[in-house]
Design an enzyme around this catalytic site. Structure first.
Site, PDB file in Angstrom:
ATOM      1  N   GLY A 239       0.888  -1.339   0.079  1.00  0.00           N
ATOM      2  CA  GLY A 239      -0.061  -0.146   0.232  1.00  0.00           C
ATOM      3  C   GLY A 239       0.774   1.168   0.078  1.00  0.00           C
ATOM      4  O   GLY A 239       0.311   2.563  -0.258  1.00  0.00           O
ATOM      5  N   GLY A 276       3.789  -3.624  -3.708  1.00  0.00           N
ATOM      6  CA  GLY A 276       3.856  -3.726  -5.239  1.00  0.00           C
ATOM      7  C   GLY A 276       3.936  -2.426  -6.054  1.00  0.00           C
ATOM      8  O   GLY A 276       5.097  -2.295  -6.484  1.00  0.00           O
ATOM      9  N   ARG A 277       3.088  -1.347  -5.850  1.00  0.00           N
ATOM     10  CA  ARG A 277       3.317  -0.234  -6.430  1.00  0.00           C
ATOM     11  C   ARG A 277       4.656   0.481  -6.321  1.00  0.00           C
ATOM     12  O   ARG A 277       5.345   0.869  -7.071  1.00  0.00           O
ATOM     13  CB  ARG A 277       2.116   0.827  -6.132  1.00  0.00           C
ATOM     14  CG  ARG A 277       2.082   2.033  -6.847  1.00  0.00           C
ATOM     15  CD  ARG A 277       1.204   2.877  -6.292  1.00  0.00           C
ATOM     16  NE  ARG A 277       0.094   2.389  -5.971  1.00  0.00           N
ATOM     17  CZ  ARG A 277      -1.101   2.078  -6.868  1.00  0.00           C
ATOM     18  NH1 ARG A 277      -1.121   2.726  -7.998  1.00  0.00           N
ATOM     19  NH2 ARG A 277      -2.357   1.524  -6.388  1.00  0.00           N
ATOM     20  N   ARG A 313      -5.429   3.427 -15.640  1.00  0.00           N
ATOM     21  CA  ARG A 313      -5.578   4.079 -14.201  1.00  0.00           C
ATOM     22  C   ARG A 313      -6.326   5.387 -14.448  1.00  0.00           C
ATOM     23  O   ARG A 313      -7.046   5.745 -13.651  1.00  0.00           O
ATOM     24  CB  ARG A 313      -4.371   4.115 -13.954  1.00  0.00           C
ATOM     25  CG  ARG A 313      -3.740   2.619 -13.217  1.00  0.00           C
ATOM     26  CD  ARG A 313      -2.467   2.918 -12.441  1.00  0.00           C
ATOM     27  NE  ARG A 313      -2.780   3.452 -11.173  1.00  0.00           N
ATOM     28  CZ  ARG A 313      -2.650   4.552 -11.005  1.00  0.00           C
ATOM     29  NH1 ARG A 313      -2.143   5.378 -11.448  1.00  0.00           N
ATOM     30  NH2 ARG A 313      -3.013   5.046  -9.510  1.00  0.00           N
ATOM     31  N   TYR A 317      -9.429   5.361 -12.018  1.00  0.00           N
ATOM     32  CA  TYR A 317      -9.257   6.255 -10.905  1.00  0.00           C
ATOM     33  C   TYR A 317      -9.370   7.761 -11.067  1.00  0.00           C
ATOM     34  O   TYR A 317      -8.598   8.300 -10.189  1.00  0.00           O
ATOM     35  CB  TYR A 317      -7.967   5.896 -10.011  1.00  0.00           C
ATOM     36  CG  TYR A 317      -7.881   4.359  -9.811  1.00  0.00           C
ATOM     37  CD1 TYR A 317      -8.916   3.619  -9.321  1.00  0.00           C
ATOM     38  CD2 TYR A 317      -6.668   3.617 -10.237  1.00  0.00           C
ATOM     39  CE1 TYR A 317      -8.539   2.185  -9.139  1.00  0.00           C
ATOM     40  CE2 TYR A 317      -6.643   2.322 -10.187  1.00  0.00           C
ATOM     41  CZ  TYR A 317      -7.523   1.519  -9.503  1.00  0.00           C
ATOM     42  OH  TYR A 317      -7.354   0.085  -9.193  1.00  0.00           O
ATOM     43  N   CYS A 344     -13.168   3.651 -28.474  1.00  0.00           N
ATOM     44  CA  CYS A 344     -14.364   4.272 -28.606  1.00  0.00           C
ATOM     45  C   CYS A 344     -14.989   4.566 -27.124  1.00  0.00           C
ATOM     46  O   CYS A 344     -16.053   3.874 -26.877  1.00  0.00           O
ATOM     47  CB  CYS A 344     -15.318   3.642 -29.627  1.00  0.00           C
ATOM     48  SG  CYS A 344     -14.477   3.253 -30.923  1.00  0.00           S
ATOM     49  N   GLU A 345     -14.575   5.488 -26.229  1.00  0.00           N
ATOM     50  CA  GLU A 345     -15.012   5.711 -24.841  1.00  0.00           C
ATOM     51  C   GLU A 345     -14.548   7.155 -24.601  1.00  0.00           C
ATOM     52  O   GLU A 345     -13.161   7.442 -24.824  1.00  0.00           O
ATOM     53  CB  GLU A 345     -14.524   4.956 -23.866  1.00  0.00           C
ATOM     54  CG  GLU A 345     -14.749   3.430 -24.069  1.00  0.00           C
ATOM     55  CD  GLU A 345     -16.153   3.223 -23.393  1.00  0.00           C
ATOM     56  OE1 GLU A 345     -16.571   3.801 -22.675  1.00  0.00           O
ATOM     57  OE2 GLU A 345     -16.487   1.900 -23.711  1.00  0.00           O
ATOM     58  N   TYR A 373       0.103  -1.873 -12.023  1.00  0.00           N
ATOM     59  CA  TYR A 373      -1.240  -1.740 -12.377  1.00  0.00           C
ATOM     60  C   TYR A 373      -1.329  -1.255 -13.822  1.00  0.00           C
ATOM     61  O   TYR A 373      -2.356  -0.592 -14.165  1.00  0.00           O
ATOM     62  CB  TYR A 373      -2.229  -1.032 -11.491  1.00  0.00           C
ATOM     63  CG  TYR A 373      -2.121  -1.547  -9.975  1.00  0.00           C
ATOM     64  CD1 TYR A 373      -2.321  -2.964  -9.631  1.00  0.00           C
ATOM     65  CD2 TYR A 373      -1.130  -0.824  -9.193  1.00  0.00           C
ATOM     66  CE1 TYR A 373      -2.336  -3.584  -8.520  1.00  0.00           C
ATOM     67  CE2 TYR A 373      -0.960  -1.560  -7.883  1.00  0.00           C
ATOM     68  CZ  TYR A 373      -1.222  -2.809  -7.573  1.00  0.00           C
ATOM     69  OH  TYR A 373      -1.246  -3.287  -6.356  1.00  0.00           O
TER      70      TYR A 373
HETATM   71  C1  LIG Z   1      -2.940  -5.232  -4.003  1.00  0.00           C
HETATM   72  C2  LIG Z   1      -2.297  -5.784  -2.807  1.00  0.00           C
HETATM   73  C3  LIG Z   1      -1.083  -5.474  -2.166  1.00  0.00           C
HETATM   74  C4  LIG Z   1      -0.095  -4.491  -3.059  1.00  0.00           C
HETATM   75  O1  LIG Z   1      -0.696  -3.232  -2.972  1.00  0.00           O
HETATM   76  P1  LIG Z   1       0.334  -1.823  -3.411  1.00  0.00           P
HETATM   77  O2  LIG Z   1      -0.654  -0.857  -3.110  1.00  0.00           O
HETATM   78  O3  LIG Z   1       0.652  -2.166  -4.887  1.00  0.00           O
HETATM   79  O4  LIG Z   1       1.559  -2.226  -2.622  1.00  0.00           O
HETATM   80  C5  LIG Z   1      -0.591  -6.207  -1.227  1.00  0.00           C
HETATM   81  N1  LIG Z   1      -1.349  -6.773  -0.463  1.00  0.00           N
HETATM   82  C6  LIG Z   1      -2.673  -7.245  -0.934  1.00  0.00           C
HETATM   83  C7  LIG Z   1      -3.382  -8.227  -0.036  1.00  0.00           C
HETATM   84  C8  LIG Z   1      -3.159  -6.692  -2.113  1.00  0.00           C
HETATM   85  O5  LIG Z   1      -4.384  -6.996  -2.382  1.00  0.00           O
END
Ligand SMILES: *Cc1c(COP(=O)(O)O)cnc(C)c1O
Length: 420
Positions: A239, A276-277, A313, A317, A344-345, A373
C-alpha cells in the site's frame, strides 16, 4: 527515484535511448528499468534489516516473469492472489517459504495448489474460507498454515476504489469478530494459526492510517498470545504510495519501517510486507506514438496509439500520470491539450487540460509511473492486441513479453456449430 532521464534531448531508460527501443519493437510498449526495480526492493530490504522480515512483492502490480525473476533472484518473496500467480511464482523458482497467498475468493483448486506447493501462510478472509481451507487440507492430509486478514476499519484516505480496510469494503474479517474466529481456527484439526494479516489500501501517502491499523492489530496480537496461540508472522500488507506528480511526497520505505518497528519494538515476530506499486510503479513507462493532433471546438487533442485498454488507471481512478516527450524540442510552443487514445469511449484519456510540449504527428511520448497496475490491468477491448513489454538492464534491452497478434486474440473463439 528512478533511472529514466534525459541525456541531451533524448529520454533514456538507464543507458538505452527510448527512441531506439521504439524503432526496434514498434509502439506502444511498456519499458521497465531493472535497476530501478532492484533499487526499490533494496530500499525495503535495508529499511527492515534490523528485524526478521520477508518482502513479498505483490505479483498483481506487475506479473511479468522477467520482473518476478529479477526480484526473486535478489531475495524477494511473492504475495499471490490466484492459481495463475502461483504458477508464475513456480516458474521463477520462488521458494515456498517466501510466498503468501492473499485474496477474498480463493477456490478449492487454488487452495489445494497452494498447499501442495507450500506457502508461508494463506491469508484467510472469511469464516467460510477458513472451513474450506480446513476441508481441503484434510483431503490432502496436511495442516494448512493460516493467518486471518483483519479489517481494522481505518480510513486510509486514498481513492475509494483502492481503499480496502473500511467496514464497507469486502476485505478481511471485522476487527471485532477476530478473536472468535481465531479461537474457532485453533480448534480445527487441519489448520495451524501462524499469523495475523492486515492490508488497508493502496497508494497511501500518509503513515497515520498504517499506524492506526497496526495499533489495532497489536492489541489483537497480545490477546491471541494470551490465549496460547503461537503467532509467528505479522503481515502488514502493501500500500505504500509513490510520487505520480512533482508535488507528491509519500513516505519512504525507511519512514514506513520506522513507524512499523516503533510499534512492534518488543514483539518476537517475522514481519511480512507486500509492496507492489512502491517497487514497480516508477520503474516503468508506457511509450506511445502520436497518431494525430486534433483541434476540437474547445480543446486540443493529442491522439496516441496507446489507449485505456493498455493503461486503465486514468479512466478508472482519474489517476494523474506525467507525460514526457521522448525527444525534447525547444523550438515548439507549449499547448494545453488532452492526451487521448483510439478507444471508442470518452473515458479514454491519459491526461486532461495539461500544459504539454507541442507534440506533432509521429512524435513519441511516454506516460510515466506506469509500471504498476499498467500492463497487469490491460485488456483487449476494441480487439486491440496487448502491447509488448521491454526490460532494460544497463546498456542492454530485451523484449520480455512479445506484442500479441490479432490471430492470438481470435484463437479461442469459434462460430456456433452449423447443422449441415
Ligand atoms: C494489491 C495488494 C497489495 C499491493 O498493494 P500496493 O498498493 O501495490 O503496494 C498487497 N497486499 C494485498 C493483499 C493486495 O491486495
Amino acid at each position: 527515484m528512478d533511472y529514466f532521464h534525459y541525456s541531451g534531448d533524448r529520454l533514456y531508460c538507464e543507458e538505452v535511448a527510448l527512441d531506439r527501443i521504439a524503432e526496434a519493437v514498434g509502439t506502444p510498449f511498456y519499458c521497465y528499468s531493472e535497476r530501478t526495480l532492484l533499487r526499490h526492493l533494496r530500499a525495503f530490504q535495508e529499511a527492515f534489516r534490523a528485524v526478521d522480515h520477508r518482502i513479498c512483492y505483490s505479483v498483481k502490480a506487475n506479473s511479468n516473469l522477467a520482473i518476478l525473476d529479477a526480484l526473486v533472484r535478489h531475495g524477494a518473496g511473492l504475495d499471490i492472489v490466484s492459481g495463475g500467480e502461483l504458477e508464475r511464482a513456480q516458474r521463477v523458482g520462488c521458494p515456498a517459504e517466501r510466498i503468501v497467498f492473499s485474496g477474498v475468493g480463493k477456490s478449492a483448486a487454488e487452495i489445494r495448489a497452494a498447499l501442495t506447493h507450500g506457502v508461508i501462510m494463506l491469508n484467510v478472509e472469511s469464516e467460510a474460507e477458513l472451513y474450506r481451507v480446513n476441508a481441503v487440507a484434510a483431503g490432502l492430509g496436511v495442516r494448512a498454515p493460516v493467518a486471518l486478514r483483519i479489517n481494522p476499519d481505518v480510513n486510509p484516505r486514498t481513492h475509494p476504489h483502492i481503499s480496502t480496510g473500511l467496514k464497507r469494503n469486502k476485505f478481511g474479517i471485522p476487527h471485532g469478530r477476530a478473536i472468535a474466529l481465531y479461537t474457532e481456527a485453533s480448534r480445527l484439526a487441519n489448520v495451524v494459526v501462524v499469523g495475523v494479516d492486515c492490508h488497508i489500501g493502496s497508494q497511501l501517502t500518509d503513515l497515520a492510517p498504517f499506524i492506526e491499523a497496526l495499533r489495532r492489530v497489536r492489541g489483537l496480537l497480545s490477546q491471541l498470545r494470551a490465549a496460547g496461540m503461537d503467532i509467528r508472522y505479522l503481515d502488514v500488507g502493501g500500500g505504500l504510495g509513490i510520487p505520480y506528480g512533482e508535488e507528491d511526497a509519500p513516505p519512504s520505505p525507511a519512514q514506513l519501517a520506522e513507524a512499523i518497528l516503533t510499534e512492534l519494538r518488543e514483539e518476537a515476530l517475522t514481519v511480512i510486507l507486500e509492496p507492489g506499486r512502491a517497487i514497480v510503479g516508477n520503474a516503468g513507462v508506457l511509450v506511445a506514438r502520436v497518431e494525430y493532433v486534433k483541434s476540437g471546438e474547445e480543446k486540443q487533442f493529442i491522439v496516441t496509439d496507446a489507449g485505456m485498454n493498455d493503461l486503465l488507471r486514468p479512466s478508472l481512478y482519474n489517476a494523474y500520470h506525467g507525460i514526457l516527450p521522448v525527444v525534447r524540442r525547444f523550438d515548439r510552443e507549449e499547448v494545453t491539450a488532452d492526451v487521448v487514445g483510439p478507444i471508442c469511449e470518452s473515458g479514454d484519456f491519459f491526461a486532461r487540460d495539461r500544459l504539454l510540449p507541442g507534440f506533432q504527428e509521429g512524435d513519441l511520448l511516454v506516460v510515466r509511473s506506469a509500471g504498476a497496475y499498467g500492463f497487469s490491468m490491460s485488456s483487449n477491448y476494441n480487439s486491440r492486441p496487448r502491447v509488448a513489454e521491454v526490460m532494460v538492464r544497463g546498456e542492454r534491452f530485451a523484449i520480455v513479453r512479445r506484442r500479441e497478434s490479432v490471430r492470438q486474440l481470435l484463437e479461442n473463439e469459434q462460430l456456433f456449430p452449423g447443422e449441415a
